[in-house]
Design a protein around this motif. Structure first.
Motif, PDB file in Angstrom:
ATOM      1  N   VAL A   1      32.302 -28.655  39.078  1.00 51.58           N
ATOM      2  CA  VAL A   1      31.700 -28.542  40.407  1.00 51.58           C
ATOM      3  C   VAL A   1      30.495 -29.482  40.467  1.00 51.58           C
ATOM      4  O   VAL A   1      29.612 -29.419  39.609  1.00 51.58           O
ATOM      5  N   ALA A   2      30.506 -30.358  41.445  1.00 55.34           N
ATOM      6  CA  ALA A   2      29.465 -31.380  41.542  1.00 55.34           C
ATOM      7  C   ALA A   2      28.095 -30.795  41.856  1.00 55.34           C
ATOM      8  O   ALA A   2      27.087 -31.215  41.288  1.00 55.34           O
ATOM      9  N   SER A   3      28.055 -29.832  42.755  1.00 59.83           N
ATOM     10  CA  SER A   3      26.760 -29.260  43.138  1.00 59.83           C
ATOM     11  C   SER A   3      26.356 -28.166  42.163  1.00 59.83           C
ATOM     12  O   SER A   3      27.191 -27.560  41.501  1.00 59.83           O
ATOM     13  N   GLY A   4      25.070 -27.937  42.107  1.00 61.32           N
ATOM     14  CA  GLY A   4      24.581 -26.839  41.283  1.00 61.32           C
ATOM     15  C   GLY A   4      24.938 -25.516  41.923  1.00 61.32           C
ATOM     16  O   GLY A   4      25.327 -25.452  43.085  1.00 61.32           O
ATOM     17  N   ILE A   5      24.814 -24.460  41.156  1.00 63.45           N
ATOM     18  CA  ILE A   5      25.080 -23.140  41.719  1.00 63.45           C
ATOM     19  C   ILE A   5      23.849 -22.273  41.542  1.00 63.45           C
ATOM     20  O   ILE A   5      23.035 -22.491  40.650  1.00 63.45           O
ATOM     21  N   ASN A   6      23.727 -21.303  42.400  1.00 65.82           N
ATOM     22  CA  ASN A   6      22.542 -20.448  42.444  1.00 65.82           C
ATOM     23  C   ASN A   6      22.446 -19.504  41.263  1.00 65.82           C
ATOM     24  O   ASN A   6      21.365 -19.132  40.842  1.00 65.82           O
ATOM     25  N   ILE A   7      23.576 -19.107  40.729  1.00 60.53           N
ATOM     26  CA  ILE A   7      23.573 -18.068  39.693  1.00 60.53           C
ATOM     27  C   ILE A   7      23.025 -18.571  38.357  1.00 60.53           C
ATOM     28  O   ILE A   7      22.763 -17.796  37.465  1.00 60.53           O
ATOM     29  N   GLU A   8      22.802 -19.894  38.257  1.00 61.54           N
ATOM     30  CA  GLU A   8      22.183 -20.424  37.044  1.00 61.54           C
ATOM     31  C   GLU A   8      20.764 -19.879  36.875  1.00 61.54           C
ATOM     32  O   GLU A   8      20.271 -19.768  35.774  1.00 61.54           O
ATOM     33  N   SER A   9      20.112 -19.576  37.986  1.00 57.08           N
ATOM     34  CA  SER A   9      18.752 -19.056  37.924  1.00 57.08           C
ATOM     35  C   SER A   9      18.752 -17.659  37.315  1.00 57.08           C
ATOM     36  O   SER A   9      19.795 -17.117  36.994  1.00 57.08           O
ATOM     37  N   GLY A  10      17.611 -17.070  37.216  1.00 56.75           N
ATOM     38  CA  GLY A  10      17.481 -15.763  36.589  1.00 56.75           C
ATOM     39  C   GLY A  10      17.974 -14.640  37.473  1.00 56.75           C
ATOM     40  O   GLY A  10      17.202 -13.745  37.819  1.00 56.75           O
ATOM     41  N   VAL A  11      19.255 -14.660  37.823  1.00 57.53           N
ATOM     42  CA  VAL A  11      19.803 -13.675  38.754  1.00 57.53           C
ATOM     43  C   VAL A  11      19.624 -12.251  38.234  1.00 57.53           C
ATOM     44  O   VAL A  11      19.294 -11.348  38.988  1.00 57.53           O
ATOM     45  N   VAL A  12      19.799 -12.052  36.954  1.00 57.95           N
ATOM     46  CA  VAL A  12      19.668 -10.702  36.391  1.00 57.95           C
ATOM     47  C   VAL A  12      18.211 -10.261  36.443  1.00 57.95           C
ATOM     48  O   VAL A  12      17.898  -9.152  36.874  1.00 57.95           O
ATOM     49  N   GLU A  13      17.310 -11.151  36.032  1.00 56.21           N
ATOM     50  CA  GLU A  13      15.889 -10.812  36.047  1.00 56.21           C
ATOM     51  C   GLU A  13      15.410 -10.596  37.480  1.00 56.21           C
ATOM     52  O   GLU A  13      14.651  -9.671  37.753  1.00 56.21           O
ATOM     53  N   ASN A  14      15.856 -11.457  38.396  1.00 63.20           N
ATOM     54  CA  ASN A  14      15.474 -11.296  39.802  1.00 63.20           C
ATOM     55  C   ASN A  14      15.970  -9.967  40.350  1.00 63.20           C
ATOM     56  O   ASN A  14      15.250  -9.292  41.083  1.00 63.20           O
ATOM     57  N   TYR A  15      17.195  -9.601  39.996  1.00 59.26           N
ATOM     58  CA  TYR A  15      17.751  -8.348  40.495  1.00 59.26           C
ATOM     59  C   TYR A  15      16.892  -7.164  40.054  1.00 59.26           C
ATOM     60  O   TYR A  15      16.569  -6.297  40.866  1.00 59.26           O
ATOM     61  N   GLU A  16      16.516  -7.152  38.789  1.00 57.41           N
ATOM     62  CA  GLU A  16      15.669  -6.060  38.288  1.00 57.41           C
ATOM     63  C   GLU A  16      14.360  -5.993  39.070  1.00 57.41           C
ATOM     64  O   GLU A  16      13.908  -4.917  39.447  1.00 57.41           O
ATOM     65  N   ASN A  17      13.745  -7.149  39.318  1.00 59.65           N
ATOM     66  CA  ASN A  17      12.490  -7.187  40.079  1.00 59.65           C
ATOM     67  C   ASN A  17      12.705  -6.750  41.523  1.00 59.65           C
ATOM     68  O   ASN A  17      11.887  -6.019  42.080  1.00 59.65           O
ATOM     69  N   TYR A  18      13.799  -7.195  42.132  1.00 56.71           N
ATOM     70  CA  TYR A  18      14.070  -6.839  43.518  1.00 56.71           C
ATOM     71  C   TYR A  18      14.325  -5.347  43.671  1.00 56.71           C
ATOM     72  O   TYR A  18      13.865  -4.722  44.632  1.00 56.71           O
ATOM     73  N   VAL A  19      15.042  -4.765  42.738  1.00 58.49           N
ATOM     74  CA  VAL A  19      15.301  -3.323  42.784  1.00 58.49           C
ATOM     75  C   VAL A  19      13.988  -2.553  42.613  1.00 58.49           C
ATOM     76  O   VAL A  19      13.725  -1.587  43.326  1.00 58.49           O
ATOM     77  N   ALA A  20      13.157  -3.009  41.688  1.00 61.25           N
ATOM     78  CA  ALA A  20      11.865  -2.351  41.470  1.00 61.25           C
ATOM     79  C   ALA A  20      10.994  -2.457  42.722  1.00 61.25           C
ATOM     80  O   ALA A  20      10.356  -1.470  43.125  1.00 61.25           O
ATOM     81  N   ASP A  21      10.964  -3.631  43.354  1.00 61.27           N
ATOM     82  CA  ASP A  21      10.184  -3.801  44.583  1.00 61.27           C
ATOM     83  C   ASP A  21      10.713  -2.914  45.710  1.00 61.27           C
ATOM     84  O   ASP A  21       9.944  -2.325  46.464  1.00 61.27           O
ATOM     85  N   PHE A  22      12.047  -2.823  45.810  1.00 62.98           N
ATOM     86  CA  PHE A  22      12.654  -1.979  46.837  1.00 62.98           C
ATOM     87  C   PHE A  22      12.285  -0.516  46.609  1.00 62.98           C
ATOM     88  O   PHE A  22      11.924   0.200  47.546  1.00 62.98           O
TER      89      PHE A  22
END
Length: 112
Positions: free
Chosen positions: A21-42
């Protein structure tokens, strides 16, 4: 949920590399870490909302509602990133066409 996101991230990165795939993808970022933070913030935002409602503080309630909205948007954006990645990978021209009337074999329906 964290293990599911980790497995998804691994699967999508594998497909991304295999399909070149020529373009980058979003899931390369810290999706797991972000999810934990987002759930905690929610969680914090909803607890804040409960407290402000108990105290009947109208201004604080409005602020708490804004925090719930922001936390919800963060979670929504994370899921939108996953959707965008799946669509990007699935739209690569290197995939074979899906035959009309194709049905997934039953072996894929059984839990692992």
């Amino acid at each position: 949920m964290i293990s599911t996101l980790s497995r998804l991230k691994s699967s999508l990165l594998t497909l991304w590399a295999e399909k070149k795939v020529a373009s980058g993808i979003n899931i390369e970022s810290g999706v797991v870490e972000n999810y934990e933070n987002y759930v905690a913030d929610f969680f914090k935002a909803t607890k804040l909302l409960e407290k402000t409602i108990k105290e009947k503080d109208q201004v604080a309630i409005r602020c708490a509602l804004t925090r719930v909205r922001m936390a919800s948007l963060n979670m929504s954006n994370l899921y939108q990133d996953i959707i965008d990645d799946v669509v990007t990978i699935n739209q690569q021209e290197s995939w074979p066409e899906i035959p009309e009337g194709y049905k997934l074999p039953d072996r894929y329906s059984e839990p692992d």
